[in-house]
Structure formats: C-alpha cells, structure tokens
Enzyme design. Structure first.
Site, short mmCIF file in Angstrom:
data_model
loop_
_atom_site.label_atom_id
_atom_site.label_comp_id
_atom_site.label_asym_id
_atom_site.label_seq_id
_atom_site.Cartn_x
_atom_site.Cartn_y
_atom_site.Cartn_z
N GLY A 246 0.84 -1.19 0.00
CA GLY A 246 0.00 0.00 0.00
C GLY A 246 0.87 1.24 0.00
CB CYS A 247 0.47 4.57 1.60
SG CYS A 247 1.38 6.11 1.83
#
Length: 217
Positions: free
Chosen positions: A55-56
């Site tokens: 993800g991020c």
C-alpha cells in the site's frame, strides 16, 4: 439521494502504459536520513535485497528501517511498464507500477521469510487493487525478489498465510510475487524518501488484519 460509485481499478496493458522519461526522477540520491547508509549502494558483501509493496509506501518504509538487520531502505516504483515514472504518473494508474519499498538486509541477522511475514501481517493482502481508502493498482500487495529460489520461498509463505486468512473469514489473498532485477525498480522523488522521518505527523494508515503469519525468527 445520489449515490456515486468509484469504478474498480483496472491494470493497464503494456500498450496503454505511459511512455515514461529518459532520466531517473531522483538523479542524485542522498544517504538514508535515518540510517546514514546509501540508498543505491554499493552494498556490502552478502547483503540482499527484496522489494515490498503493502500500500502507501511511507509507513511501510518506516516499519522496515526500524527492524534489526535492515541496512537500508528506499521507496520507489516497480512491477509495471513505464520507465522512470513520476509519482503523478504512478498515481494515474497508467504505469502498471505499484508503490514499493526496497529493503536491503543482512541475511545473517534477519531472513527473507521474516521480512515477508512482517509485511503480510502489516496489511490486508486480500484487498486487490487497494488498501483501505487508498484505491488503485499502485496500492496492490507485492513481493519482488532476485531469484527463483527466493520467489518460491515467498510463494509458500504467502500461500500458507492465505489459507490462514481464509480460515478467519477473509477472501482470497491477492499478493503478487515475481522475480525482478534492480533495473526494474525506479526510485521515487526525494521528498518521498524517509517521508515519515521528515514529516513525523504525516499520513501513515494501518490496514493489518491482526492475524499472525506464523513464521518464527
């Protein structure tokens, strides 16, 4: 009352992908702001690399630079088609890349299996092209390694964890595992490197399932 639906992200094809740039977006990488080590090498004899997407990448990088045995980290993009992509291009969904943390580690101090297990536990690998409210193919779960043997190790861990998640009511695991070369990894812009050290109150979402992976140190 109006309802607005966000279309499901779709992976771009090589033909549809942006053409990219001729030069790296980070042409003069600086040493790691926390560890003081280089983020592009040269690496010490015996050090290994793995590229991890959960993800991020801001919070993921911070998690790994804090681990014993990790010698250096950086953030960038991999798994797609566009050479030397910018952050804006990756966020468009038209590069095929996912946000990645390169982890350089000492296998005498920490194993690939431990790094993978920690990553699996830190996010929800059943969400496909998203992590929580972060939606897009650039947020997909991925582990990229340098050899087929390493890939098989990772696939076995991912498969076993997938069965564990299903036994707790989660869907199919969607984590991507593949072999790449260092040239397939593109460093992100300088302001992304060690972002949460530079911005302690910065965005750092947590999407763990709370289910342990079961890999022992």
């Amino acid at each position: 009352m109006a309802f607005f639906f966000r279309p499901e992200p779709k992976m771009v094809t090589p033909e549809e992908a942006l053409k990219g740039g001729r030069h790296p977006v980070l042409e003069s990488p600086q040493p790691h702001t926390v560890l003081g080590t280089p983020i592009t090498g040269p690496w010490k004899e015996g050090q290994k690399r793995v590229w991890i997407g959960l993800g991020c990448f801001w919070g993921v990088e911070q998690m790994y630079w804090k681990m014993d045995g990790v010698e250096s980290t950086s953030v960038g993009y991999a798994g797609g088609y566009t050479p030397n992509p910018t952050y804006r291009e990756v966020c468009s969904g038209r590069t095929g890349h996912t946000e990645i943390v390169e982890v350089v580690y000492d296998p005498e101090k920490i194993t690939l299996a431990e790094l993978v297990a920690r990553g699996l536990e830190a996010h929800d690998p059943t969400q496909g092209y998203r992590q929580g409210n972060d939606v897009g193919t650039q947020y997909r779960s991925a582990f990229y390694v340098e050899t087929g043997e390493e890939a098989e190790t990772v696939r076995q861990i991912v498969s076993t964890y997938g069965e564990t998640l299903k036994s707790h009511g989660f869907g199919e695991i969607t984590t991507e595992v593949d072999v790449i070369t260092p040239a397939d990894y593109y460093l992100a812009e300088d302001y992304h490197q060690q972002y949460l050290h530079k911005n302690p109150d910065g965005y750092c979402p947590h999407h763990s399932t709370g289910i342990p992976c079961g890999v022992e140190a």
